[in-house]
Design an enzyme around this catalytic site. Structure first.
Site, PDB file in Angstrom:
ATOM      1  N   THR A 178      46.246  61.856  46.478  1.00  0.00           N
ATOM      2  CA  THR A 178      45.764  61.460  47.810  1.00  0.00           C
ATOM      3  C   THR A 178      46.312  60.095  48.231  1.00  0.00           C
ATOM      4  O   THR A 178      46.598  59.265  47.377  1.00  0.00           O
ATOM      5  CB  THR A 178      44.230  61.391  47.718  1.00  0.00           C
ATOM      6  OG1 THR A 178      43.770  62.704  47.466  1.00  0.00           O
ATOM      7  CG2 THR A 178      43.570  60.859  48.961  1.00  0.00           C
ATOM      8  N   GLY A 230      40.302  60.490  43.863  1.00  0.00           N
ATOM      9  CA  GLY A 230      39.780  60.945  42.580  1.00  0.00           C
ATOM     10  C   GLY A 230      39.044  62.256  42.737  1.00  0.00           C
ATOM     11  O   GLY A 230      39.226  62.973  43.731  1.00  0.00           O
TER      12      GLY A 230
HETATM   13  N1  ASP Z   1      39.709  62.955  46.425  1.00  0.00           N
HETATM   14  C1  ASP Z   1      40.613  64.049  46.682  1.00  0.00           C
HETATM   15  C2  ASP Z   1      39.839  65.328  46.771  1.00  0.00           C
HETATM   16  O1  ASP Z   1      38.884  65.485  46.031  1.00  0.00           O
HETATM   17  C3  ASP Z   1      41.659  64.200  45.644  1.00  0.00           C
HETATM   18  C4  ASP Z   1      42.383  62.940  45.277  1.00  0.00           C
HETATM   19  O2  ASP Z   1      41.949  61.863  45.571  1.00  0.00           O
HETATM   20  O3  ASP Z   1      43.434  63.032  44.682  1.00  0.00           O
HETATM   21  O4  ASP Z   1      40.234  66.190  47.547  1.00  0.00           O
END
Ligand code: ASP
Length: 312
Positions: A178, A230
């Site tokens: 992300t 995350g």
């Molecule tokens: N937080 C994002 C999600 O759960 C994924 C990420 O941060 O990589 O979709």
């Protein structure tokens, strides 16, 4: 008076996802590509902030660079769903007014963050999902893109690997990536933005924390701006972005204490990830409990600092 003292303060902090990135495990090409992408994004935001432009423009500009960069899991280079599609989520928030815009499950809009901003500024709503969100983009003349624009061979390989062995040990570097940006502008306003393809192999219209105002994204001039990355399911339940803001605004915590405190709660719950924060007085920083997090920061009196691993 020094030149720096004459310059109204501005700060930009960005992330490109947290995960199991370690020295020697991440390829040299991915290391260099990730750093170059972070540098291009921080430069785009710096050009706006150093000219006295708004924090909202700066965070949108930084995210657009990262969405177009296939190294990151947002826009082009997003991860695949279990059905082999790409579904993007994004959110943006203006700390001056608490206005916010968000989209989920977007499949045909090149820059989901620009669509989230249009939801904020050109609709009476906060959150649009699925085909309706893409339809709003078309109605607003926001640039579309075909499925092939978003797809990369590496993300397809990652999906194939997960589908071949769904019980394999969880590799967060593979699943996450992300992007996020938080900024303070020279007028004293903060803004936050987050964009993601979500989780590799996600099903059933799963949406994470990134586009949820208060979970993965929040901004309030009375405190700070926050963007998270995350395991979204944990960030949603802890309301991480809003809680960091509330700790600063209501409990008088520093952004460091508030961010560290929420990462400690995340760890206790079994979640992994990180946050970036900029306070309304210009201090910026990050906290994460993963081995690495793609991240960068620049201020009116400090050049860009770019890092990936936990020990730098
Ligand atoms: N937080 C994002 C999600 O759960 C994924 C990420 O941060 O990589 O979709």
């Amino acid at each position: 008076m020094t030149a720096a003292a004459d310059t109204p303060p501005w700060t930009i902090v960005i992330h490109g996802g947290s995960g199991s990135m370690r020295r020697g495990v991440l390829s040299d090409a991915d290391d260099a590509g990730g750093r170059a992408g972070l540098k291009a994004a921080i430069d785009a935001a710096t050009a706006i902030l150093s000219a006295g432009g708004p924090a909202l423009d700066a965070v949108e500009a930084a995210i657009r660079v990262l969405e177009d960069d296939p190294h990151f899991n947002a826009g082009r280079g997003s991860v695949f769903t279990a059905e082999g599609r790409i579904e993007c989520d994004a959110a943006i928030m203006d700390g001056a007014t608490l206005a916010a815009g968000a989209v989920a499950g977007v499949r045909a809009t090149r820059n989901p963050i620009t669509l989230a901003r249009a939801v904020m500024e050109r609709s009476s709503h906060v959150f649009l999902a699925g085909a309706g969100a893409d339809g709003f983009a078309r109605a607003q003349d926001i640039e579309s893109a075909p499925p092939e624009w978003f797809e990369t061979a590496e993300r397809r390989r990652q999906l194939d690997e997960i589908l071949a062995d769904p019980d394999a040990p969880f590799d967060s570097a593979m699943k996450y990536g992300t992007v996020g940006a938080v900024a303070l502008d020279t007028r004293g306003h903060v803004a936050a933005a987050t964009s993601t393809g979500g989780l590799t192999g996600k099903k059933w219209g799963r949406v994470g924390d990134s586009p949820l105002i208060g979970a993965g994204t929040y901004a309030d001039d009375r405190a700070c701006a926050v963007s998270c990355t995350g395991a979204g399911e944990y960030f949603i339940r802890l309301g991480v972005a809003h809680e960091i803001t509330a700790r600063v605004r209501l409990a008088g915590e520093t952004i460091e204490d508030a961010a560290d405190g929420m990462i400690a709660e995340l760890t206790e719950m079994g979640g992994k990830g990180g946050v970036i924060v900029v306070s309304a007085d210009g201090s910026g920083g990050w906290a994460f409990n993963t081995p690495g997090m793609y991240r960068a920061m620049a201020t009116h009196d400090a050049p860009p600092e770019i890092a990936i691993y936990g020990d730098e």
